[in-house]
Every structure is written in C-alpha cells, then in structure tokens.
Design a protein around this motif. Sequence first.
Motif, PDB file in Angstrom:
ATOM      1  N   PRO A   1      11.999 -18.080  41.325  1.00 59.99           N
ATOM      2  CA  PRO A   1      12.126 -16.684  40.872  1.00 59.99           C
ATOM      3  C   PRO A   1      10.767 -16.043  40.593  1.00 59.99           C
ATOM      4  O   PRO A   1       9.982 -16.564  39.808  1.00 59.99           O
ATOM      5  CB  PRO A   1      12.930 -16.806  39.576  1.00 59.99           C
ATOM      6  CG  PRO A   1      12.745 -18.211  39.127  1.00 59.99           C
ATOM      7  CD  PRO A   1      12.481 -19.039  40.334  1.00 59.99           C
ATOM      8  N   PRO A   2      10.493 -14.910  41.257  1.00 53.19           N
ATOM      9  CA  PRO A   2       9.197 -14.260  41.065  1.00 53.19           C
ATOM     10  C   PRO A   2       8.964 -13.808  39.622  1.00 53.19           C
ATOM     11  O   PRO A   2       7.825 -13.769  39.157  1.00 53.19           O
ATOM     12  CB  PRO A   2       9.247 -13.065  42.019  1.00 53.19           C
ATOM     13  CG  PRO A   2      10.692 -12.866  42.341  1.00 53.19           C
ATOM     14  CD  PRO A   2      11.334 -14.196  42.235  1.00 53.19           C
ATOM     15  N   ASP A   3      10.045 -13.459  38.898  1.00 53.62           N
ATOM     16  CA  ASP A   3       9.874 -12.918  37.541  1.00 53.62           C
ATOM     17  C   ASP A   3       9.753 -13.987  36.467  1.00 53.62           C
ATOM     18  O   ASP A   3       9.418 -13.687  35.328  1.00 53.62           O
ATOM     19  CB  ASP A   3      11.064 -12.009  37.192  1.00 53.62           C
ATOM     20  CG  ASP A   3      11.149 -10.795  38.105  1.00 53.62           C
ATOM     21  OD1 ASP A   3      10.090 -10.353  38.577  1.00 53.62           O
ATOM     22  OD2 ASP A   3      12.262 -10.304  38.347  1.00 53.62           O
ATOM     23  N   CYS A   4      10.074 -15.247  36.789  1.00 52.62           N
ATOM     24  CA  CYS A   4      10.099 -16.307  35.770  1.00 52.62           C
ATOM     25  C   CYS A   4       8.709 -16.503  35.174  1.00 52.62           C
ATOM     26  O   CYS A   4       7.702 -16.502  35.886  1.00 52.62           O
ATOM     27  CB  CYS A   4      10.599 -17.605  36.400  1.00 52.62           C
ATOM     28  SG  CYS A   4      10.736 -18.954  35.215  1.00 52.62           S
ATOM     29  N   ILE A   5       8.663 -16.649  33.834  1.00 58.35           N
ATOM     30  CA  ILE A   5       7.376 -16.869  33.166  1.00 58.35           C
ATOM     31  C   ILE A   5       7.241 -18.314  32.691  1.00 58.35           C
ATOM     32  O   ILE A   5       6.281 -18.679  32.023  1.00 58.35           O
ATOM     33  CB  ILE A   5       7.167 -15.889  31.986  1.00 58.35           C
ATOM     34  CG1 ILE A   5       8.311 -16.013  30.961  1.00 58.35           C
ATOM     35  CG2 ILE A   5       7.045 -14.463  32.483  1.00 58.35           C
ATOM     36  CD1 ILE A   5       8.036 -15.292  29.654  1.00 58.35           C
ATOM     37  N   GLY A   6       8.237 -19.132  32.990  1.00 56.27           N
ATOM     38  CA  GLY A   6       8.158 -20.557  32.643  1.00 56.27           C
ATOM     39  C   GLY A   6       8.212 -20.828  31.156  1.00 56.27           C
ATOM     40  O   GLY A   6       7.601 -21.769  30.662  1.00 56.27           O
TER      41      GLY A   6
END
Lengths: 160, 275
Positions: B183-188
């Motif tokens: 997912p491009p939006d995931c910030i981990g």
Amino acid sequence: MSTEACVDPAALSDILSRYPAAEPSLIQVLQDVHRAYNYLPCDVLVKVAEALDVPLAKVFSVGTFYKAFSLVPQGRTIVRVCTGTACHIRGAGQLLEELERQLDIKAGETTKDMGFTIKTVNCVGACAMAPVVIVGEKYHGAAKPAKVGKMLGQGGGHEN
Amino acid sequence: MSTRQLTANSRQSTAHPKTVTMTIDGKAVRVSEGASVLDAARQAGVHIPTLCHHEALEAWGGCRLCVVDVTRQGWDGWCKLVVSCMYAAEDGLIVLTDTDRVKLTRKVVLDLLLARCPETPLIQELASRHGIDRTSYQANPEPTDCILCGLCTRVCDHIGVSAISTVDRGIGKQVAPPFHQAPPDCIGCLACAEICPTSCIPYETSDTRRVIWEKSFEMVRCPQCGRAHITQEQARHYAGRGGVPASYFDTCDACKRRQLASTFTKLQVVQGGAR
C-alpha cells in the motif's frame, strides 16, 4: 488485474468535471468510468482517488464491493444468465453450458476478441419468463439452448 | 418551568455533565449522558464479551457479540435485543446480560465465527466458554484467523492513513491493501497488527527494517540510545499532523522522558536554592 495505461485519459477528466470533487461523488464517478472504459482500470482508480481526495484503499473497497463494477476488462457485450430458482429449474444450467461451449469461455470470463463476457446473476426478477438470458440489453425469455447462437448474433450492441 | 430556570439548568448541565441512572443485571449504575450500555456495564463490573470494540475507536457494532436484552418498567416484561456498544444509556433502562436469548444469540455468533476460524485460539476459547467445542456448521476448509472485526481498517482510518480496507464482499470479503499490492499510503506504524484481536496481520521489525503488507520501511534510530523506534514515514506523517518538525521524532519516547526528567530535576534544584 490490468495495469496497462488507460486508453482515453480525456474521458476521465470529462467525468470528473461533472461532479463535485469530494467523497460523496465516488460511486457516480466510478459508474461513469465503468461506462466509459467498460471496466475500472487501475490507473484510473488512482487518479479518481487523487481527484476526489479519497484514500485509494476506499476507492478499491467500493470498486470491489459492487457487482456492477469490474476490475478486469470486459467484453463489448455482457451475456447474463439468470440462475435464480425459477430459471434454474427451467434449465439455466444447460443454457449456461451451451453459452460457455459456443463462446469457449467459462462464466465470469471474456472471449479473446473482447466480444463477450458471460456472467451469472442470481435473479433478474423476471421469473415468469424463465429461463432468462440477457444479451447486452435485450432480454430473452423462455430461452432454449438451441436458440443461443441466434441470441448472440443479434445482441452485439455496445452497452453497460 | 420558566425560561430563566431553563437557562439556569442548561448552564448547570454544561458545568456538570448530565448523568443517567439505569440497572444492569440488578445493579444500579450512574453514567454520564452519551455513554453506551457497554460503557455502563464495564463501569458496573458486568462482563460483556466483545470482539470489534476498542476504547480508542468509535463503536461499530460489527461482531454482534455484545448483545444484551433491554427493557423498562411498564414494558410488561417485553424485552428487545440490542448491541450494547451502540445503544445509548438511558434513564430507567433495565439491562439484562444473561438471559437465554442473549446467551443463544452469542452462541450462534460464536458458532459461525468458529466455522470461519476453526483454528483461532481466541475464538476457540470464547466459543468453549459459551459451551461450543466444535462448530455445528461446516468448518472452513481454508482456515483463517481474520474475523473481519474491522479494527485494523478502522484504526488505520483513525490515524488518518487509510492504507488498507475491506475488499470484495460476502464470503470473499477480506482485509487488503489496494490492488493487493504494497500500500502506497502505509506508514508502517503497525497499529493494524497491534490492534488485531487474533494477531493475524504478519509483520517483521528489526533495528534496520520493518516489513508489513509487503511494504518495506527504513527505521529512524534514536541518536541517544540507538534504538530503532519509528519508521521514517511515521515521523513524516505525525509531523504533518501535529505541526512539529519531523526531527522531533528522531529521539525515542524513552529518551525524551529521560531528558524531561532531568530538566525537572534541575528546575527543582533552582527552586530549592531560591527559597
């Protein structure tokens, strides 16, 4: 799932210009995109998400939730076979088999020339006409496997 | 009541939040207005099982495990079954959490969940506590640990990231990132994995790298203790939301607390010296 670039980016900007750039427009925009491209291309979904300021995950969630949306390219003509109880009893199974044999694809698949996609639907609310096959926008009641070839011949109109 | 009294009352109600009094399994409970029946039960020490509820998130009513019977004086013994997490506490409400109907409903819910997740310890344990050792339905031939409680997607929305969502519907419904790709939006931030009641979201984290949803993140190391405590994407996201520079997140929380403690010690010394 297709990742190819969309065929006509102008169509998207035209669609987006028709609705307020906000989350409530999402489904209408997706419907119009589906009508314009005959499916929901991945890159178009990314652009829709950006334009409406909706998280991509939400766009994907909506796009996969509704049966009316497809994420894979579909045939120019959608052939829907009703497999509701009444149609099932009156031979929807044989109709589907005959369609699959003639088009050489399984339900849910699209012919190589992108001409036809076969779909099964649970009930179209026309039980009195059972079994029902819908080719494009034309409803065929009391359909028989022997008539399938003829139905496909006359139902080539672009729709959806 | 005159207008003047009304105004006085409303002024009072802003000063002291209005409370409602109700009974839960015979115990009288007073809670502030706007609380849910579940909140009231927890305050009264009455146990109601839940799976999709979390204090940090808005009630969702997804798991249907927290059902209770509610009734009132004058309802002639008539009861209605409600989800306690979403039913607002009301004055004079009589809540019953242990009726046959409540027990049966919870049993059906757990029976279905056990059919979906036959190998999940949390569901097995909850089910056995409700008297189910084996599901009466056909057990899922492809066992999953995900109960679709939606906590992961809701916490992700709450943090303002919305990197994952539910995908498809019906029996095919699952939690996934867009297009089933990293997912491009995931910030981990691992919030989804941490909040998951069945711990079914896999991740790896080490001093150098963190991987979740097949996305790889570089870690920020605390300059003081050297511990990798946050991902670079997390620092950027929090900085953007909180209006602080991303460098604020270089130092880990433990070291920040230590710094603050030493600052306070110095302050006390100065005060003591001034006296």
